[in-house]
Structure formats: C-alpha cells, structure tokens
Scaffold this motif. Structure first.
Motif, PDB file in Angstrom:
ATOM      1  N   ILE A  51     -17.622 -28.012 -12.899  1.00  0.00           N
ATOM      2  CA  ILE A  51     -16.780 -28.468 -14.252  1.00  0.00           C
ATOM      3  C   ILE A  51     -15.733 -27.792 -14.441  1.00  0.00           C
ATOM      4  O   ILE A  51     -14.639 -28.114 -15.010  1.00  0.00           O
ATOM      5  N   GLU A  52     -15.250 -26.681 -13.809  1.00  0.00           N
ATOM      6  CA  GLU A  52     -13.961 -25.796 -13.665  1.00  0.00           C
ATOM      7  C   GLU A  52     -12.831 -26.389 -12.825  1.00  0.00           C
ATOM      8  O   GLU A  52     -12.013 -26.676 -13.184  1.00  0.00           O
ATOM      9  N   ARG A  76     -17.702 -12.540 -25.628  1.00  0.00           N
ATOM     10  CA  ARG A  76     -16.259 -13.088 -26.070  1.00  0.00           C
ATOM     11  C   ARG A  76     -16.628 -14.473 -26.481  1.00  0.00           C
ATOM     12  O   ARG A  76     -17.713 -15.155 -25.682  1.00  0.00           O
ATOM     13  N   PRO A  77     -15.781 -15.292 -27.075  1.00  0.00           N
ATOM     14  CA  PRO A  77     -16.089 -16.722 -27.352  1.00  0.00           C
ATOM     15  C   PRO A  77     -15.950 -17.551 -26.089  1.00  0.00           C
ATOM     16  O   PRO A  77     -15.313 -17.130 -25.115  1.00  0.00           O
ATOM     17  N   VAL A  78     -16.824 -18.482 -26.068  1.00  0.00           N
ATOM     18  CA  VAL A  78     -16.790 -19.489 -25.043  1.00  0.00           C
ATOM     19  C   VAL A  78     -15.672 -20.223 -24.970  1.00  0.00           C
ATOM     20  O   VAL A  78     -15.116 -20.743 -25.922  1.00  0.00           O
ATOM     21  N   GLU A  79     -15.086 -20.266 -23.546  1.00  0.00           N
ATOM     22  CA  GLU A  79     -13.883 -20.862 -23.299  1.00  0.00           C
ATOM     23  C   GLU A  79     -14.063 -22.264 -22.425  1.00  0.00           C
ATOM     24  O   GLU A  79     -15.217 -22.577 -21.884  1.00  0.00           O
ATOM     25  N   THR A 104     -20.252 -23.990 -26.427  1.00  0.00           N
ATOM     26  CA  THR A 104     -21.104 -22.718 -27.076  1.00  0.00           C
ATOM     27  C   THR A 104     -22.595 -22.828 -27.120  1.00  0.00           C
ATOM     28  O   THR A 104     -23.268 -22.050 -26.782  1.00  0.00           O
ATOM     29  N   ASN A 105     -23.159 -24.132 -27.482  1.00  0.00           N
ATOM     30  CA  ASN A 105     -24.321 -24.315 -27.230  1.00  0.00           C
ATOM     31  C   ASN A 105     -24.972 -25.446 -26.337  1.00  0.00           C
ATOM     32  O   ASN A 105     -24.264 -26.669 -26.750  1.00  0.00           O
ATOM     33  N   SER A 106     -25.591 -25.217 -25.658  1.00  0.00           N
ATOM     34  CA  SER A 106     -26.020 -26.191 -24.443  1.00  0.00           C
ATOM     35  C   SER A 106     -27.515 -26.680 -24.416  1.00  0.00           C
ATOM     36  O   SER A 106     -28.036 -27.121 -23.900  1.00  0.00           O
ATOM     37  N   LEU A 159     -20.669  -5.182 -19.286  1.00  0.00           N
ATOM     38  CA  LEU A 159     -20.428  -6.504 -18.890  1.00  0.00           C
ATOM     39  C   LEU A 159     -19.807  -7.457 -19.769  1.00  0.00           C
ATOM     40  O   LEU A 159     -20.422  -7.169 -20.898  1.00  0.00           O
ATOM     41  N   THR A 160     -18.906  -8.052 -19.477  1.00  0.00           N
ATOM     42  CA  THR A 160     -18.024  -9.323 -20.333  1.00  0.00           C
ATOM     43  C   THR A 160     -18.909 -10.331 -20.078  1.00  0.00           C
ATOM     44  O   THR A 160     -18.824 -10.904 -18.875  1.00  0.00           O
ATOM     45  N   VAL A 161     -19.375 -11.116 -21.038  1.00  0.00           N
ATOM     46  CA  VAL A 161     -20.066 -12.302 -20.825  1.00  0.00           C
ATOM     47  C   VAL A 161     -19.532 -13.233 -22.192  1.00  0.00           C
ATOM     48  O   VAL A 161     -18.913 -12.583 -22.959  1.00  0.00           O
ATOM     49  N   SER A 162     -19.999 -14.252 -22.189  1.00  0.00           N
ATOM     50  CA  SER A 162     -19.605 -15.332 -23.121  1.00  0.00           C
ATOM     51  C   SER A 162     -20.580 -15.546 -24.101  1.00  0.00           C
ATOM     52  O   SER A 162     -21.822 -15.187 -23.996  1.00  0.00           O
TER      53      SER A 162
END
Length: 329
Positions: free
Chosen positions: A64-65, A253-256, A261-263, A177-180
């Motif tokens: 998807i990226e 961090r906020p989801v980019e 955000t919610n799946s 760790l940086t995560v979403s």
C-alpha cells in the motif's frame, strides 16, 4: 469439491494450498504469472480444463505504500485488485461458478472506535483500499453465489522480517521505539487459510450463506502492546534483548497515510453463520520467535511467494528484498 486457487503464490495462497492438501481436497493452484486475471479467455480456459466446483481468489497486490508513490505499482494494484477481480466475476457469472474472494479491512476509513462490522459503510482512504472496494462491488453486482472474506494484517513465521527488524531496533537502540497509534488484530496466515477452507467445505455441502464476512484473531491490540508482548516472549531466548526490554518504552505517533488508525474487524457473523470461532495468535507468535532464533527452519514451499506477499504481509518490508535469516545469540 474441486477448488481452483488463483494467486496461489501469495502468502495466503501458499497457506490455502497447504490446508487443501492436508485435508485431501482436490485443488489446482494457479499463480498470477500463469493466469492473468484481466484476461477472461485465460480464466475460462483453466476453468474449462479443470472444471472446478468453486473458485477461490487469494491474489492481491498489497504494497500500500508503493502504490501511493509509484505509478507502475498503482497500475498493478488496479489490475490485480479491481480490473482482474471484475473479469473473474464475469467469468464466474457466465460459467455459474461460486466465488470465494479474499479482501481487506482497508475498505474502511479507520475512524471507528470499535471493530468494523460487515454492515458498516466502506470508505477507503488510500489507493489500495479503493481498488479492493471496487473489486468487492464487482463481485456483489455480478456473482449471486459469492463469499467475500475480509481480514487485516496477516503474518507468518515463514516471513518474519517485520519481527526481525524490531528485535534489532530494540537491541541497538536506547530501549525506545517509535510506533504508530494504531489498533489492529494481527492474524496468522494459516488461521485465515483455515477459515477459507472451512467456508469452502460448507458451501460445498450446499450451505446457502452467501455474502460478506469478517475474520480476525482474538484480542485486538495496539502496535505498542503487541510489540511489548512479543519482545517479552522473545527475550526468553536472548539475554541482550532481556536486558533492553527492562526499560523499553514507546513513543506513539498518530497513524499516517496510507495506513488507517483502526483496522480491527468484528467476527461474530462468521461464527453465527459457519460456526467458525476466532483463535488466539499466540501459537504462531511462538513459531515466529523460534524462527527468529533459528530454532525451527522455514518449511520448503512448492513455489516462491510473489513480492506482494499477500495482504499487507510485511508492510515496510514489501519495498525491499527479504534479508537472509541471521542467527540471534
């Protein structure tokens, strides 16, 4: 029952074929390079030769990226997830074949605070999600006898790159760790394949339960909680990791975009209809850990998975070749 599996060299396709073989089901596996979904003549030829009683489509382009940045990737995403699905639906309609199709939670926008139900309105927020939704619509409009199964992030010990990377990050960082800030339900690919097989067997017994269903493993989680639990289990095999996680903290961090955000998905309908219960992911997590530390070898597969690796298989790792397995000490 005779099952024609399309997209058999995806991560989910591999698992489906293994499940069908173990159950003694007559099946024929077709990879995307051997049958082009956007060419109806090729699909008709395969169906006429093999004469399946059900078609199962697990082909997907799930990077998807890349589709947001690369026009060629976007073209392939549309070809596999939308145009090809419509062609397949038209063939199933003309040959009066039931179709089981694998789809994604990314047809939703991720803004809901609770797990998504089948009756919630799709509102895809990225190119991948839109193409999956277009494919779903074509099936609903054209194929009276269809099953659409939505899942979310599928993982497997056969493709542990995501977990490898986080283990290395924890060991090489200052325990931060940086995560979403994402809510999801990681689901073992073998579990999703089990569900597809169970559905196929029941409709082969003339169960009239056509429509759309959701499946996900038990207990939705956030990325930080999921990774912390994984690291705690993995630390039993690695003294350096055990030291690092004592002070492990997460920066959320906020989801980019293009992620949502919610799946998470609500799986009550599939239980009520087919009696399929959600299972725990822990057994596969244990297998992933054993794979990470070379306690088990990756099984030999009948053919190599394609780069798309199923539905959102390894996320960022979809952009790069899978690294060689390194021995952890």
């Amino acid at each position: 029952m005779k099952v024609l599996v399309l997209g058999a060299n995806s991560q989910l396709g591999q698992a489906v074929c293994n499940q069908l073989k173990a159950a003694g089901v007559d099946y024929q596996a077709k990879m995307l390079h051997s049958v082009s979904l956007h060419k109806k003549s090729e699909i008709i030829k395969v169906c006429s030769t093999y004469e399946p009683t059900v078609v199962m489509n697990v082909a997907t382009f799930g990077n998807i990226e890349s589709v947001e940045k690369d026009p060629k990737a976007a073209e392939l995403c549309e070809l596999v997830n939308s145009i090809g699905v419509q062609c397949l639906a038209e063939v199933c309609l003309s040959l009066e074949l039931p179709l089981i199709h694998h789809s994604s939670a990314y047809v939703f926008d991720g803004s809901k605070s609770h797990p998504y139900k089948e009756e919630d309105s799709p509102n895809p927020q990225n190119y991948y999600g839109r193409q999956k939704w277009y494919g779903e619509r074509a099936i609903r409009e054209l194929v009276p006898r269809h099953i659409i199964l939505r899942t979310e992030w599928l993982f497997s010990h056969q493709r542990p790159d995501y977990f490898f990377n986080f283990i290395d990050l924890v060991k090489s960082s200052n325990s931060r760790l940086t995560v979403s800030r994402q809510r999801f339900s990681p689901t073992p690919v073998d579990d999703a394949a089990r569900v597809l097989l169970a559905i196929a067997q029941q409709i082969d017994c003339e169960a009239q339960a056509w429509g759309t269903y959701h499946y996900a493993s038990l207990q939705p989680s956030t990325q930080s909680v999921f990774l912390m639990n994984f690291m705690q289990d993995a630390a039993l095999y690695d003294t350096t990791l055990a030291e690092r996680i004592q002070n492990l903290s997460f920066i959320e961090r906020p989801v980019e975009r293009p992620y949502i955000t919610n799946s998470t998905l609500h799986a009550q309908k599939i239980f009520d209809t087919f009696g399929i219960k959600p299972r725990s992911r822990q057994a596969e997590i244990n297998a992933v850990i054993q794979r990470c530390f070379n306690l088990i070898k990756a099984p030999e597969l009948p053919f190599s998975p394609t780069p798309d690796k199923g539905d959102l298989a390894d996320r960022e790792e979809d952009l790069h070749p899978a690294p060689q397995v390194k021995k952890r000490t």
